[in-house]
Design a protein around this motif. Structure first.
Motif, PDB file in Angstrom:
ATOM      1  N   TRP A  67       0.769  -1.233   0.000  1.00 24.97           N
ATOM      2  CA  TRP A  67       0.000   0.000   0.000  1.00 24.97           C
ATOM      3  C   TRP A  67       0.799   1.281   0.000  1.00 24.97           C
ATOM      4  CZ3 TRP A  67      -3.414  -2.256  -2.176  1.00 24.97           C
ATOM      5  CH2 TRP A  67      -4.082  -3.350  -1.663  1.00 24.97           C
ATOM      6  N   ASN A  79      -5.834  -2.143   9.886  1.00 21.92           N
ATOM      7  CA  ASN A  79      -6.546  -2.166   8.618  1.00 21.92           C
ATOM      8  C   ASN A  79      -7.950  -1.577   8.713  1.00 21.92           C
ATOM      9  OD1 ASN A  79      -4.393  -3.441   7.336  1.00 21.92           O
ATOM     10  ND2 ASN A  79      -5.047  -5.412   8.110  1.00 21.92           N
ATOM     11  N   MET A  85      -8.507   3.702   7.987  1.00 27.60           N
ATOM     12  CA  MET A  85      -8.779   3.706   6.558  1.00 27.60           C
ATOM     13  C   MET A  85      -8.795   5.140   6.046  1.00 27.60           C
ATOM     14  SD  MET A  85      -9.010   0.663   5.335  1.00 27.60           S
ATOM     15  CE  MET A  85     -10.023   0.651   3.880  1.00 27.60           C
ATOM     16  N   ASN A 101      -5.888   4.579   1.722  1.00 32.10           N
ATOM     17  CA  ASN A 101      -6.160   3.170   2.004  1.00 32.10           C
ATOM     18  C   ASN A 101      -7.398   2.684   1.261  1.00 32.10           C
ATOM     19  OD1 ASN A 101      -5.092   3.917   5.257  1.00 32.10           O
ATOM     20  ND2 ASN A 101      -4.018   2.480   3.933  1.00 32.10           N
ATOM     21  N   ASP A 122       3.757   2.404   2.558  1.00 27.51           N
ATOM     22  CA  ASP A 122       3.039   3.169   3.573  1.00 27.51           C
ATOM     23  C   ASP A 122       3.900   3.259   4.833  1.00 27.51           C
ATOM     24  OD1 ASP A 122       1.341   4.246   5.453  1.00 27.51           O
ATOM     25  OD2 ASP A 122      -0.205   2.705   5.264  1.00 27.51           O
ATOM     26  N   SER A 157       2.486   1.883   8.114  1.00 25.01           N
ATOM     27  CA  SER A 157       2.198   0.462   8.258  1.00 25.01           C
ATOM     28  C   SER A 157       3.057  -0.119   9.375  1.00 25.01           C
ATOM     29  CB  SER A 157       2.504  -0.268   6.948  1.00 25.01           C
ATOM     30  OG  SER A 157       2.547  -1.659   7.163  1.00 25.01           O
TER      31      SER A 157
END
Length: 145
Positions: free
Chosen positions: A7, A42, A46, A50, A104, A107
């Motif tokens: 991502w 996750n 968002m 995302n 990302d 992350s």
């Protein structure tokens, strides 16, 4: 072929390029998405990016549903060590590995792995391939938007 998808814009570029390559009748593609086992990151964070990432992945899966040469695998790992384990398990299964250079930065998996990042030109995951002795002889293709 293997493709890392964690991502960021570069990863979306890598997925798009991978999809184009999958149109060739002699190329088989495996897309592996690595996720942290905890769903907390996750589901609760968002961002607009995302959401765009999820839509991009859903579009990819929809467009390649009937392409027998495309395999999608989602691996859940606990931490950065799990990422390295998945990379090492790959061995000589792939000839070309396509991945985005930048990922990302928020992350949890990338945060853990940046500690080991020795070669910023390759990005965090590219560096893991180079330093983890994963045992493969695949060519790394880094995508950057």
């Amino acid at each position: 072929m293997w493709q890392w998808f964690s991502w960021a814009a570069d990863d979306r570029e890598a997925l798009t390029y991978t999809e184009r390559m999958s149109e060739h009748p002699n190329i088989k593609v495996t897309v592996i998405r690595l996720l942290k086992k905890s769903c907390e990151y996750n589901l609760k964070k968002m961002s607009a990016e995302n959401i765009f990432d999820e839509e991009t992945l859903m579009d990819f899966k929809l467009r390649t549903t009937y392409n027998k040469r495309v395999t999608y695998i989602q691996e859940e790992v606990n931490n950065g060590v799990g990422v390295v384990s998945v990379i090492r398990e790959m061995g000589d299964k792939h000839e070309l590995i396509i991945l985005g250079r930048r990922h990302d930065e928020n992350s949890p998996l990338i945060i853990e792995l940046t500690y080991f990042d020795k070669c910023s030109e390759l990005g965090t995951i590219g560096d893991i391939f180079e330093t983890s002795n994963y045992g493969g002889k695949a060519t790394l293709l880094l995508m950057q938007q």
